[in-house]
Design an enzyme around this catalytic site. Structure first.
Site, PDB file in Angstrom:
ATOM      1  N   HIS A  61       0.863  -1.181   0.000  1.00  0.00           N
ATOM      2  CA  HIS A  61       0.000   0.000   0.000  1.00  0.00           C
ATOM      3  C   HIS A  61       0.901   1.233   0.000  1.00  0.00           C
ATOM      4  O   HIS A  61       2.135   1.097  -0.047  1.00  0.00           O
ATOM      5  CB  HIS A  61      -0.958  -0.009   1.194  1.00  0.00           C
ATOM      6  CG  HIS A  61      -0.288   0.072   2.536  1.00  0.00           C
ATOM      7  ND1 HIS A  61       0.585  -0.895   2.994  1.00  0.00           N
ATOM      8  CD2 HIS A  61      -0.372   1.003   3.529  1.00  0.00           C
ATOM      9  CE1 HIS A  61       1.006  -0.566   4.208  1.00  0.00           C
ATOM     10  NE2 HIS A  61       0.458   0.576   4.546  1.00  0.00           N
ATOM     11  N   HIS A  63       1.281   3.966   2.215  1.00  0.00           N
ATOM     12  CA  HIS A  63       1.679   4.753   3.373  1.00  0.00           C
ATOM     13  C   HIS A  63       3.184   4.979   3.327  1.00  0.00           C
ATOM     14  O   HIS A  63       3.947   4.150   2.806  1.00  0.00           O
ATOM     15  CB  HIS A  63       1.274   4.043   4.669  1.00  0.00           C
ATOM     16  CG  HIS A  63      -0.173   4.228   5.012  1.00  0.00           C
ATOM     17  ND1 HIS A  63      -0.853   3.420   5.889  1.00  0.00           N
ATOM     18  CD2 HIS A  63      -1.086   5.149   4.587  1.00  0.00           C
ATOM     19  CE1 HIS A  63      -2.111   3.822   5.997  1.00  0.00           C
ATOM     20  NE2 HIS A  63      -2.274   4.875   5.210  1.00  0.00           N
ATOM     21  N   ASP A  65       5.724   4.763   5.274  1.00  0.00           N
ATOM     22  CA  ASP A  65       6.722   3.823   5.792  1.00  0.00           C
ATOM     23  C   ASP A  65       6.895   2.603   4.885  1.00  0.00           C
ATOM     24  O   ASP A  65       7.732   1.746   5.160  1.00  0.00           O
ATOM     25  CB  ASP A  65       6.395   3.392   7.225  1.00  0.00           C
ATOM     26  CG  ASP A  65       4.997   2.809   7.388  1.00  0.00           C
ATOM     27  OD1 ASP A  65       4.133   3.076   6.544  1.00  0.00           O
ATOM     28  OD2 ASP A  65       4.765   2.087   8.378  1.00  0.00           O
ATOM     29  N   HIS A  66       6.142   2.561   3.789  1.00  0.00           N
ATOM     30  CA  HIS A  66       6.265   1.463   2.830  1.00  0.00           C
ATOM     31  C   HIS A  66       6.758   1.925   1.458  1.00  0.00           C
ATOM     32  O   HIS A  66       7.120   1.080   0.632  1.00  0.00           O
ATOM     33  CB  HIS A  66       4.924   0.746   2.667  1.00  0.00           C
ATOM     34  CG  HIS A  66       4.465   0.073   3.925  1.00  0.00           C
ATOM     35  ND1 HIS A  66       4.557  -1.286   4.121  1.00  0.00           N
ATOM     36  CD2 HIS A  66       3.944   0.583   5.068  1.00  0.00           C
ATOM     37  CE1 HIS A  66       4.092  -1.583   5.325  1.00  0.00           C
ATOM     38  NE2 HIS A  66       3.726  -0.464   5.915  1.00  0.00           N
ATOM     39  N   HIS A 138      -6.863  -3.104   5.814  1.00  0.00           N
ATOM     40  CA  HIS A 138      -6.224  -1.953   6.444  1.00  0.00           C
ATOM     41  C   HIS A 138      -7.142  -0.746   6.246  1.00  0.00           C
ATOM     42  O   HIS A 138      -8.224  -0.866   5.661  1.00  0.00           O
ATOM     43  CB  HIS A 138      -4.842  -1.740   5.819  1.00  0.00           C
ATOM     44  CG  HIS A 138      -3.955  -0.805   6.581  1.00  0.00           C
ATOM     45  ND1 HIS A 138      -3.917  -0.747   7.958  1.00  0.00           N
ATOM     46  CD2 HIS A 138      -3.041   0.118   6.148  1.00  0.00           C
ATOM     47  CE1 HIS A 138      -3.044   0.159   8.343  1.00  0.00           C
ATOM     48  NE2 HIS A 138      -2.497   0.706   7.264  1.00  0.00           N
ATOM     49  N   ASP A 206       0.275  -4.588   7.801  1.00  0.00           N
ATOM     50  CA  ASP A 206      -0.712  -3.509   7.883  1.00  0.00           C
ATOM     51  C   ASP A 206      -2.122  -4.033   7.596  1.00  0.00           C
ATOM     52  O   ASP A 206      -2.756  -3.661   6.609  1.00  0.00           O
ATOM     53  CB  ASP A 206      -0.361  -2.368   6.923  1.00  0.00           C
ATOM     54  CG  ASP A 206       0.851  -1.578   7.396  1.00  0.00           C
ATOM     55  OD1 ASP A 206       1.877  -2.227   7.683  1.00  0.00           O
ATOM     56  OD2 ASP A 206       0.773  -0.349   7.475  1.00  0.00           O
ATOM     57  N   HIS A 265       7.288  -5.548  11.132  1.00  0.00           N
ATOM     58  CA  HIS A 265       6.533  -4.291  11.183  1.00  0.00           C
ATOM     59  C   HIS A 265       6.169  -3.926  12.626  1.00  0.00           C
ATOM     60  O   HIS A 265       5.013  -3.749  12.987  1.00  0.00           O
ATOM     61  CB  HIS A 265       5.270  -4.389  10.315  1.00  0.00           C
ATOM     62  CG  HIS A 265       4.684  -3.051   9.974  1.00  0.00           C
ATOM     63  ND1 HIS A 265       3.730  -2.440  10.750  1.00  0.00           N
ATOM     64  CD2 HIS A 265       4.914  -2.201   8.944  1.00  0.00           C
ATOM     65  CE1 HIS A 265       3.389  -1.289  10.217  1.00  0.00           C
ATOM     66  NE2 HIS A 265       4.106  -1.117   9.116  1.00  0.00           N
TER      67      HIS A 265
END
Length: 303
Positions: A61, A63, A65-66, A138, A206, A265
């Site tokens: 996805h 976000h 942090d990814h 998520h 997530d 994670h």
């Protein structure tokens, strides 16, 4: 053989000795990355890996942090004189997100190929990988990934001789190709045994626990799953923010009959996950804390 390296195990923000989310795999010379959090380039260098040779990047996805490590990774690839195309796979909006991130990496010496996932499940065949993307739960559209390395059956030389199949057809038939010689057609099923057990790795993060995770991770050799929280008092946070606890991940591993579970994670608040592992192992014994740079080689099992 499939090489697997868990590059980053952090969620939300990088910490000392904990980079953000990324997983690297290598099979038959082809290199694949899932997610590209901040610090992924450094994590690869620390693990002795080169970003230049990555063929495919999958995103769960979008976000930060990814995906925040992607512009630097692309620039690093370009500076290493890469010219081969790079395939990017991710949920709908992939092209828009990547092009927005490329404001600071506008010119690259290689082509980007975009494959946007728009259905709850999608299978993509690339470079010997069978990649299955499956929807999870998520607070934005998010997918897990299963990587399958299929393995053909054994070649039956005696059957080939009995059927008078010319020797020059044997190799193409072993590779799954149909061959025509002197007006006679030979097909792989004439000489190949049933498909043998391959290698299967499932990665999901997530998300809340879902049936889609259990069904797609079923009998995986390695299941890498988010364990955002180990602390029991954080269970409400996990439900509210659509994340998972150690114990929920272990229950998924148990129900999916996987061989091994790596937790990843981790929340920035989780300084040390070891105190929680006794209870986790009581749910699924072969559970392990993920660690930046954790590696494994998964080989085919002879039956």
């Amino acid at each position: 053989m499939l090489d697997v390296c868990l590059l980053g195990t952090g969620g939300m923000m990088p910490l000392p000795n904990r980079w953000l989310t990324a997983l690297y795999t290598r099979y038959n010379g082809s290199n694949l990355l899932i997610d590209c959090g901040e610090g992924t380039q450094i994590a690869m260098r620390e693990a002795g890996l080169s970003p230049r040779h990555i063929d495919v990047i999958c995103f769960t996805h979008y976000h930060g942090d990814h995906v925040a490590g992607l512009p630097g990774l692309l620039l690093g690839m370009g500076n290493a004189d890469r010219t081969e195309p790079l395939t990017l796979i991710g949920p709908k909006g992939l092209t828009r997100v990547v092009n927005a991130l490329r404001v600071i990496a506008p010119e690259l010496p290689f082509e980007l190929i975009f494959k946007e996932i728009t259905s709850p499940e999608e299978v993509i065949e690339l470079n010997g990988y069978q990649i299955t993307a499956f929807r999870v739960n998520h607070n934005v559209t998010c997918y897990g990934y299963t990587i399958d390395i299929r393995r053909a059956g054994k070649f039956d030389a005696e059957a080939a001789k009995e059927k008078n199949i010319p020797l020059r057809a044997w190799n193409p038939l072993q590779k799954g190709n149909t061959v025509e010689i002197d007006g006679v057609t030979y097909t792989p099923d004439m000489v190949m045994g049933p498909e043998r057990k391959g290698i299967k790795v499932t990665y999901t993060t997530d998300t809340r626990p879902t049936e889609s995770i259990v069904s797609h991770a079923y009998e995986s050799d390695l299941f890498i799953c988010e364990g955002m929280y180990g602390e029991k008092e954080k269970e409400e946070n996990a439900r509210k923010n659509k994340h998972m606890t150690f114990y929920e991940a272990a229950a998924l591993a148990r129900d999916a009959h996987v061989k091994e579970l790596w937790l990843t994670h981790f929340s920035p608040s989780l300084v040390n996950g070891k105190p929680y592992m006794k209870e986790v192992k009581s749910i699924f014994e072969n559970s392990h804390l993920g660690k930046d740079g954790k590696m494994v080689e998964i080989d085919f099992v002879e039956e």
